[in-house]
Design an enzyme around this catalytic site. Sequence first.
Site, PDB file in Angstrom:
ATOM      1  N   ARG A 600     -22.084 -42.765  11.689  1.00  0.00           N
ATOM      2  CA  ARG A 600     -21.405 -43.717  12.559  1.00  0.00           C
ATOM      3  C   ARG A 600     -20.595 -44.654  11.676  1.00  0.00           C
ATOM      4  NH1 ARG A 600     -20.333 -43.016  17.537  1.00  0.00           N
ATOM      5  NH2 ARG A 600     -22.507 -42.596  18.093  1.00  0.00           N
ATOM      6  N   GLU A 630      -5.679 -34.968  11.329  1.00  0.00           N
ATOM      7  CA  GLU A 630      -4.654 -35.358  12.278  1.00  0.00           C
ATOM      8  C   GLU A 630      -5.216 -35.362  13.695  1.00  0.00           C
ATOM      9  OE1 GLU A 630      -1.023 -34.868  11.397  1.00  0.00           O
ATOM     10  OE2 GLU A 630      -1.307 -34.430   9.304  1.00  0.00           O
ATOM     11  N   GLU A 673     -20.888 -33.517  17.081  1.00  0.00           N
ATOM     12  CA  GLU A 673     -21.248 -32.944  15.781  1.00  0.00           C
ATOM     13  C   GLU A 673     -22.707 -32.466  15.780  1.00  0.00           C
ATOM     14  OE1 GLU A 673     -18.192 -35.858  13.296  1.00  0.00           O
ATOM     15  OE2 GLU A 673     -20.361 -36.090  13.098  1.00  0.00           O
TER      16      GLU A 673
END
Length: 845
Positions: A600, A630, A673
């Site tokens: 985090r 990007e 994730e």
Amino acid sequence: MGSSGSRTISSENSKKKFKEKESTNKKGKQNEKIAESAPPVSLMSGTYKEIESSKSLSQPVNKMESPSSPISPSSPNGGEGFVEAITVTTREMVIGLKSDDKEVVIEITKKLYDMVDGAWTTPKYGRDLAYAISNTMRTDGGLDLILSNCKSEEKELKGCSAQLLEQIMTADNRDYVVRHGLDSVVKLACCRAETKLLQIGMGILENLFKHSEDTCTKVIDRGGLQAVLYTCRMNDNITLRHCAMALANCAMYGGPSNQLRMIEARASEWLFPLAFSGDHSIRYYACLAVAVLAANQDIERQVVSSGTLELVEPFVTSHDPGLFAKSDKAHIQGRSSEWLRRLMPLLESNRREAKCLAAFHFAMEATIKQDQCRTKVFTDIGVVTPLQRVASSNNDVASSFAILALKIIGADIPAKLSFNISCWTVEEVQMWVDNIGFGSFMLAFKTHQVDGDLLLTITDDELKRDIEMSSNLLRRRFLRELARLKVNSSSGDRELADWLKTLGPEYPQYMHNLIHCGIDLNLLPFVNDDHLCKDAGITNGVHRMKILKAVRPIDSFQYPAGIEPYPKVFDSPSRKAVASMGDAPDAPVHKTLDVFISYRRSTGSLLASLLKVHLQLRGFTVFIDVEKLEAGKFDNNLLTSVRNAHNFVIVLSEGALERCKGDSEMKDWVHREIVAAIECKCNIVPVIDGFRWPKPEELPEDMRNLCFFNGVKWSHEYQEACIEKLERFLIGMERNYPENDIASIYATNVLQGRRMKSRSIEQQISYDGFVQVRRGSRGMILDPQMISPEIYAAPSATSNNGPLDQRKSGNGNGSNGIMPVRHGDSQISPGVSSHYDGTNEENSS
């Protein structure tokens, strides 16, 4: 400290003079009121109040309440009058330093420190004031006294003397210290006895590294570099700021030989947590250090592989040079001409990042020098022409900063090339050809109407035949400049360019060649050597082989005739462990990354960056997102990196999972994730730092299993021990085990009468209907009634069905002899408790 001659004062008189609290002088009281009403120096914008006369500054020390007593430029003597007055005051204080009374000496030393510290932060004239104090200290013997006091056994005297020494290390004083007390000063600076002294020591090393190449060598020989690198793991911002500046100075003043020593000491890796810091000054000087190192072609590859260089451009593009110049007293007065001269080579560097940072600093420096009316220094050091070349280049970031610097200096601004090379006109190609020193061939390029698209694919034969560049050396020079242009280009297929960059810093030059013949990342796995050589024009055979090897699986790569594939001599620990598992059916296929670190940003970036460095130094390949991906391609690249990793390390800092609660749509990136890691069966290892586990039911179901994984509780004071524990998880010595080991683990624990302590709510968890665990207030008890006879009779705990399982310790059942309890992606370990209420206690038998 001796006292002799007419300048010596007695202890009794010294106390009376320097400890007196009330002045009977009416004029002195008026000046004290003026000083008290003055705004803080750091907030003053150049408007100075008048003082009645500079004579008042030569009153006893107690009258000098504020070193920031302002003076107006409209006063008769202006800044010169204040410099003269402060010089007189400093001389009187130096006399007091010769007292035999240590209390008096300590008080005077502290007042001198306050005075010079205030001077450094005073706008416009601050630099002159600080230099006046520092020079007077040296010429009147005060510097010798300070050096002597730095060796004192008196803790307070030693500390305040070292603090003052750090503040008065101007160029001449640095030279004096190097000649008269280098050994003792370096020894003091490397001391880690207490936090404050360590902080001061790093500031002293910062200054010593800013002297000469020979001094840098001596300081490194005496342990100065190792002391700085060790301190990079601390979490005190002031100390880390000194570390970043020390490494930047060492890189700039140390020369190629000491830059190589920095690389050998892994300085580029330790710069990563500094460049990843939340403190902007720490980040800046860490970026400066790594940019200087990257400009050295001999060590460029090692610097690039550290990953720190990727943090440079995001920093400069997110800061305004003018505002940043005023943000920290460390650079509020600007840098000397010698320092700036050493920064100039970065403007000519092949590295895009180095150019960006150098241009940023010169824009910042131009703002400072403009306020000081000293912009002539840029002409004196000859930086205007290099800035003009950068301003006209296609490096859009560096060009914008160079143009800003030139505007402030008042120099001519050249025409600017477009950042998209393939869209260059013939005139722009001519401009670039002239800029790189090939002006005599401009007409030939114009005659053949060479535009940007043709320039990107021009060959050696075409240069020789059409442009009539007959000299082999000239053509080699031209092609070298063209390759640099391609490498630093920000146009084209960035995904392809980023992939080529992973092969080496020189490979992005082939991006335009590949695009020109229609090859993208999707088509690349199907090309052969002829395609790369004849169609894409990649003449370097080794580069072609490396590209082909990178895009094809190892078992399908065709080695040249007579060449057999040999195992790597150097490989990562994680990959070695994977190689030992044989033909395991559940083995990850073609996972190229050892560790993915998830964190985090708001609370876990420092720990995440430290973990990256520690693991890299131990041979692991590590991915950590540095906010450079990007926006449009963020999903793909980040989650692809998770799937390509053997291990998934999740940094659980304070509030790390708060955004995951109720995130049913998977909008949070940490959530995504974690889910990706669970789905692709990564070895998941939480690293816990000030984190309290939520209840499992508070988390989305797809990530709830995270609560059952073993983890490492982080201690900043015992980093090495924590990393060793983490490494054991990563290489399989402490491992999350596969499903078919569960029953034997349960049976073994039940037979041994194991009770695993855990604070948790009462709950039952079913494992495919054949094992249950009862959780209650007294702990976690295995229930043998729920174990089927077939499973109960299978005590064997060996298996090859999971990656890295062969790496075990102790009796083969884990590092402590007891194997973890696991089902799928959840586990309960005797070494670390299940995590429900923020605890991470060790379990007892």
